[in-house]
Design a protein around this motif. Structure first.
Motif, PDB file in Angstrom:
ATOM      1  N   MET A   1       0.828  -1.200   0.000  1.00  2.17           N
ATOM      2  CA  MET A   1       0.000   0.000   0.000  1.00  2.17           C
ATOM      3  C   MET A   1       0.867   1.256   0.000  1.00  2.17           C
ATOM      4  O   MET A   1       0.608   2.195  -0.753  1.00  2.17           O
ATOM      5  CB  MET A   1      -0.935   0.033   1.209  1.00  2.17           C
ATOM      6  CG  MET A   1      -1.882   1.221   1.136  1.00  2.17           C
ATOM      7  SD  MET A   1      -2.929   1.533   2.567  1.00  2.17           S
ATOM      8  CE  MET A   1      -3.551  -0.033   2.997  1.00  2.17           C
TER       9      MET A   1
ATOM     10  N   LEU B   1       1.651   6.252  -7.085  1.00  2.00           N
ATOM     11  CA  LEU B   1       0.592   7.160  -7.505  1.00  2.00           C
ATOM     12  C   LEU B   1       1.102   8.589  -7.628  1.00  2.00           C
ATOM     13  O   LEU B   1       0.808   9.280  -8.599  1.00  2.00           O
ATOM     14  CB  LEU B   1      -0.573   7.101  -6.512  1.00  2.00           C
ATOM     15  CG  LEU B   1      -1.727   8.057  -6.748  1.00  2.00           C
ATOM     16  CD1 LEU B   1      -2.467   7.700  -8.024  1.00  2.00           C
ATOM     17  CD2 LEU B   1      -2.670   8.033  -5.564  1.00  2.00           C
TER      18      LEU B   1
ATOM     19  N   TRP C   1      -2.780   1.955  -9.087  1.00  2.00           N
ATOM     20  CA  TRP C   1      -2.498   1.042  -7.962  1.00  2.00           C
ATOM     21  C   TRP C   1      -1.920  -0.268  -8.480  1.00  2.00           C
ATOM     22  O   TRP C   1      -2.543  -1.323  -8.358  1.00  2.00           O
ATOM     23  CB  TRP C   1      -3.810   0.805  -7.211  1.00  2.00           C
ATOM     24  CG  TRP C   1      -3.704   0.661  -5.744  1.00  2.00           C
ATOM     25  CD1 TRP C   1      -3.829  -0.494  -5.041  1.00  2.00           C
ATOM     26  CD2 TRP C   1      -3.470   1.686  -4.784  1.00  2.00           C
ATOM     27  NE1 TRP C   1      -3.690  -0.241  -3.708  1.00  2.00           N
ATOM     28  CE2 TRP C   1      -3.483   1.089  -3.515  1.00  2.00           C
ATOM     29  CE3 TRP C   1      -3.241   3.051  -4.864  1.00  2.00           C
ATOM     30  CZ2 TRP C   1      -3.273   1.801  -2.346  1.00  2.00           C
ATOM     31  CZ3 TRP C   1      -3.052   3.765  -3.710  1.00  2.00           C
ATOM     32  CH2 TRP C   1      -3.062   3.148  -2.462  1.00  2.00           C
TER      33      TRP C   1
ATOM     34  N   ASN D   1       2.278   1.655  -3.409  1.00  2.00           N
ATOM     35  CA  ASN D   1       1.286   2.161  -4.352  1.00  2.00           C
ATOM     36  C   ASN D   1       1.052   3.659  -4.184  1.00  2.00           C
ATOM     37  O   ASN D   1       0.840   4.370  -5.155  1.00  2.00           O
ATOM     38  CB  ASN D   1      -0.031   1.402  -4.209  1.00  2.00           C
ATOM     39  CG  ASN D   1      -0.038   0.115  -4.998  1.00  2.00           C
ATOM     40  OD1 ASN D   1       0.465   0.065  -6.110  1.00  2.00           O
ATOM     41  ND2 ASN D   1      -0.604  -0.922  -4.422  1.00  2.00           N
ATOM     42  N   ILE D   2       1.108   4.144  -2.958  1.00  2.00           N
ATOM     43  CA  ILE D   2       0.952   5.582  -2.720  1.00  2.00           C
ATOM     44  C   ILE D   2       2.115   6.338  -3.342  1.00  2.00           C
ATOM     45  O   ILE D   2       1.922   7.356  -4.019  1.00  2.00           O
ATOM     46  CB  ILE D   2       0.818   5.880  -1.208  1.00  2.00           C
ATOM     47  CG1 ILE D   2      -0.518   5.332  -0.696  1.00  2.00           C
ATOM     48  CG2 ILE D   2       0.936   7.381  -0.923  1.00  2.00           C
ATOM     49  CD1 ILE D   2      -0.657   5.328   0.810  1.00  2.00           C
TER      50      ILE D   2
END
Length: 134
Positions: free
Chosen positions: A78, A85, A125, A81-82
């Protein structure tokens, strides 16, 4: 690969798939050059191949395929993915969205626009995803 998938993939390459796959490849190379970005480079390269030939394959969460959680599907995934992004995901998703809008204007382009919309979601993501045959 089924004959229909082969035909759709050839049309896909001609009407916008090649330039978006190139975008994913550029993102992969940039991430690999930084050394720190190697985990993102691997994910971007895998999705570049998928962006080049999307028909006949699909992207799913890796833990759904393997049945177990790993570093890419947990909290570190996670966080990765941040970071993705913020660094590259938004502009790849924007490219897919613009291409989808252009293709959706024609009836023939609607299936290709739909594929670009799915790739836009993956662009936001990608860590923890794996490409499998459909």
């Amino acid at each position: 690969m089924a004959p229909v998938s082969i035909l759709l993939n050839l049309l896909w390459i001609l009407i916008g798939g090649a330039w978006m796959a190139f975008g994913w490849l550029v993102a992969s190379v940039i991430m690999a050059i930084t050394i720190i970005g190697l985990p993102w480079a691997r994910a971007a390269f895998n999705i570049a191949v998928y962006a080049l030939l999307p028909f006949g394959s699909k992207a799913v969460r890796r833990d759904e395929v393997t049945g177990m959680s790993d570093i890419g599907t947990g909290p570190f995934g996670m966080l990765g993915n941040i970071v993705w992004l913020l660094l590259a995901g938004w502009w790849l998703a924007l490219g897919h969205l613009v291409t989808a809008l252009v293709l959706a204007v024609t009836i023939i382009g609607i299936p290709f626009a739909w594929a670009h919309l799915k790739l836009a979601g993956i662009a936001l993501w990608p860590i923890g995803k794996v490409i499998v045959p459909a």
